[in-house]
Design a protein around this motif. Sequence first.
Motif, mmCIF file in Angstrom:
data_model
loop_
_atom_site.group_PDB
_atom_site.id
_atom_site.type_symbol
_atom_site.label_atom_id
_atom_site.label_comp_id
_atom_site.label_asym_id
_atom_site.label_seq_id
_atom_site.Cartn_x
_atom_site.Cartn_y
_atom_site.Cartn_z
ATOM 1 N N PHE A 1 0.831 -1.208 0.000
ATOM 2 C CA PHE A 1 0.000 0.000 0.000
ATOM 3 C C PHE A 1 0.860 1.250 0.000
ATOM 4 C CE2 PHE A 1 -2.416 3.194 2.630
ATOM 5 C CZ PHE A 1 -3.370 3.492 1.662
ATOM 6 N N SER A 2 0.524 2.177 -0.882
ATOM 7 C CA SER A 2 1.238 3.464 -0.919
ATOM 8 C C SER A 2 0.532 4.443 0.010
ATOM 9 C CB SER A 2 1.286 4.022 -2.343
ATOM 10 O OG SER A 2 -0.006 4.282 -2.838
ATOM 11 N N SER A 3 1.132 4.675 1.163
ATOM 12 C CA SER A 3 0.593 5.634 2.112
ATOM 13 C C SER A 3 1.368 6.947 1.979
ATOM 14 C CB SER A 3 0.672 5.085 3.539
ATOM 15 O OG SER A 3 -0.046 5.908 4.431
ATOM 16 N N SER A 4 1.144 7.853 2.902
ATOM 17 C CA SER A 4 1.678 9.209 2.760
ATOM 18 C C SER A 4 2.393 9.665 4.028
ATOM 19 C CB SER A 4 0.538 10.183 2.434
ATOM 20 O OG SER A 4 0.976 11.518 2.523
ATOM 21 N N GLY A 5 3.723 9.612 3.984
ATOM 22 C CA GLY A 5 4.498 10.151 5.097
ATOM 23 C C GLY A 5 4.402 11.663 5.185
ATOM 24 N N GLY A 6 3.952 12.281 4.108
ATOM 25 C CA GLY A 6 3.790 13.726 4.110
ATOM 26 C C GLY A 6 2.538 14.208 4.808
ATOM 27 N N THR A 7 1.595 13.292 5.099
ATOM 28 C CA THR A 7 0.334 13.739 5.704
ATOM 29 C C THR A 7 -0.081 12.977 6.956
ATOM 30 O OG1 THR A 7 -1.019 12.290 4.287
ATOM 31 C CG2 THR A 7 -0.562 14.525 3.462
ATOM 32 N N VAL A 8 0.308 11.714 7.119
ATOM 33 C CA VAL A 8 -0.224 10.951 8.254
ATOM 34 C C VAL A 8 0.341 11.424 9.591
ATOM 35 C CG1 VAL A 8 -0.697 8.893 6.867
ATOM 36 C CG2 VAL A 8 1.477 9.081 8.095
ATOM 37 N N VAL B 1 9.463 5.929 3.255
ATOM 38 C CA VAL B 1 10.256 5.900 2.025
ATOM 39 C C VAL B 1 10.561 7.345 1.638
ATOM 40 C CG1 VAL B 1 10.429 5.086 -0.351
ATOM 41 C CG2 VAL B 1 9.054 3.807 1.307
ATOM 42 N N GLY B 2 11.776 7.775 1.927
ATOM 43 C CA GLY B 2 12.185 9.140 1.620
ATOM 44 C C GLY B 2 13.693 9.184 1.513
ATOM 45 N N THR B 3 14.264 10.358 1.779
ATOM 46 C CA THR B 3 15.719 10.486 1.737
ATOM 47 C C THR B 3 16.308 10.818 3.096
ATOM 48 O OG1 THR B 3 15.728 12.869 1.257
ATOM 49 C CG2 THR B 3 15.531 11.368 -0.627
ATOM 50 N N GLY B 4 15.456 11.239 4.038
ATOM 51 C CA GLY B 4 15.955 11.684 5.327
ATOM 52 C C GLY B 4 16.568 13.070 5.288
ATOM 53 N N LYS B 5 16.448 13.742 4.132
ATOM 54 C CA LYS B 5 17.041 15.075 3.966
ATOM 55 C C LYS B 5 15.953 16.071 3.565
ATOM 56 C CE LYS B 5 21.388 13.066 2.313
ATOM 57 N NZ LYS B 5 22.319 12.946 1.153
ATOM 58 N N VAL C 1 10.087 15.865 7.016
ATOM 59 C CA VAL C 1 11.207 15.032 6.572
ATOM 60 C C VAL C 1 11.069 13.685 7.261
ATOM 61 C CG1 VAL C 1 13.718 14.752 6.535
ATOM 62 C CG2 VAL C 1 12.724 17.019 6.207
ATOM 63 N N LEU C 2 11.313 12.606 6.533
ATOM 64 C CA LEU C 2 11.121 11.262 7.066
ATOM 65 C C LEU C 2 12.450 10.598 7.420
ATOM 66 C CD1 LEU C 2 8.437 9.867 4.571
ATOM 67 C CD2 LEU C 2 8.084 11.139 6.704
ATOM 68 N N SER C 3 12.491 9.977 8.570
ATOM 69 C CA SER C 3 13.622 9.119 8.912
ATOM 70 C C SER C 3 13.488 7.812 8.134
ATOM 71 C CB SER C 3 13.635 8.822 10.405
ATOM 72 O OG SER C 3 14.565 7.791 10.698
ATOM 73 N N ILE C 4 14.579 7.362 7.528
ATOM 74 C CA ILE C 4 14.530 6.138 6.724
ATOM 75 C C ILE C 4 15.423 5.041 7.317
ATOM 76 C CG2 ILE C 4 13.850 7.267 4.581
ATOM 77 C CD1 ILE C 4 16.828 7.270 3.764
ATOM 78 N N ASP C 5 15.767 5.178 8.575
ATOM 79 C CA ASP C 5 16.655 4.205 9.211
ATOM 80 C C ASP C 5 16.095 2.785 9.162
ATOM 81 O OD1 ASP C 5 18.331 6.301 9.759
ATOM 82 O OD2 ASP C 5 17.853 6.418 11.896
ATOM 83 N N LYS C 6 14.786 2.669 9.364
ATOM 84 C CA LYS C 6 14.165 1.336 9.390
ATOM 85 C C LYS C 6 14.306 0.647 8.034
ATOM 86 C CE LYS C 6 9.775 -0.949 10.572
ATOM 87 N NZ LYS C 6 8.353 -0.730 10.967
ATOM 88 N N LEU C 7 14.134 1.405 6.965
ATOM 89 C CA LEU C 7 14.214 0.825 5.620
ATOM 90 C C LEU C 7 15.657 0.593 5.196
ATOM 91 C CD1 LEU C 7 12.443 -0.145 3.330
ATOM 92 C CD2 LEU C 7 12.416 2.175 2.409
ATOM 93 N N THR C 8 16.553 1.517 5.532
ATOM 94 C CA THR C 8 17.955 1.330 5.139
ATOM 95 C C THR C 8 18.594 0.157 5.883
ATOM 96 O OG1 THR C 8 18.667 3.006 6.762
ATOM 97 C CG2 THR C 8 18.306 3.750 4.499
ATOM 98 N N SER C 9 18.044 -0.175 7.054
ATOM 99 C CA SER C 9 18.579 -1.324 7.797
ATOM 100 C C SER C 9 18.326 -2.639 7.052
ATOM 101 C CB SER C 9 17.950 -1.399 9.192
ATOM 102 O OG SER C 9 16.587 -1.777 9.122
#
Length: 305
Positions: free
Chosen positions: A113-120, A236-240, A275-283
């Motif tokens: 599912f494509s959710s929205s880190g920009g709004t949730v 899912v982002g860049t963390g920047k 801005v989203l932290s992506i540590d969980k995905l990069t791990s």
Amino acid sequence: MKVLVTGGLGFIGSHLVDRYIDLGYEVIILDNLSTGSLANLNPNARFVSMSLLEDQVADLVSDEKPDIINHHAAQVNVRNSVANPFYDIETNLLATSKLLEASGKAEVKRFIFSSSGGTVYGKTPSRAIPESYKTNPISPYGINKLASEFYINFYAELYGFQAVILRYSNVYGLRQNPRSESGVISIFKNRIKNQLHPVIYGDGEQIRDYIHVSDVVNANIMFSQLDSSLQGTFNVGTGKGTSLNKLLNFFYVFYPDGKVPVYKEAKEGDLFYNVLSIDKLTSLGWSPKLSLEEGIKELCQGDIS
């Protein structure tokens, strides 16, 4: 392996379809063409023109029995959701719930599912936000995305399929519609290219996390391996973060004669920082590959070559 991609003629969905095809997946596209385009249709995919609200969707899923459903169909305009919240409920939440019911009964193995880190998450402090941060959406669009996440987890528990929720930051790239209110990069590019003043609401210092569509596709593909047990909710982002003013400056490198921006009053409800932290995905081994500068260069190359 068979995958059903909803919204497969849209911006992100069509890039995803192309990658699935390249990897040898059997792909069915479900799209009602409300915002998708037949110009994005991969000839090696099967296309079914249908709204997710139609009863025939359950029959389609039951007949095809896809291994994976990748759900990208949505009403994606936040301001439209504010103006017409009932339409957003129907298009995003009700349609998703009906698709989940059909998926469970058809014994689909995995639902992405494509959710929205920009709004949730709603309003956030000026730091990269992890998945564990409290959710407090301030628009019907964000509310319905978050509610859909709860329904996904409910149906996954009920029917036993694997659920993957991907909370995207601001996605950009080729095929993004510049006539939509979402997708500021495509809007900026279109206006500067056509010698129009880009419009900024506020002072231009609001910060967003911009990720190229190819990196989003890579994340989806990582979760599309049925021999994997990976599931859960992932940013899912860049963390920047990048301000709108800095973003515009990237374009002026390629359009030095572009019109200067026009600043207007900030719109009610717009977030200042996301801005989203992506540590969980990069791990898990994923990382964004394309920088913002490189991504904008790709967008502009066709005009300057």
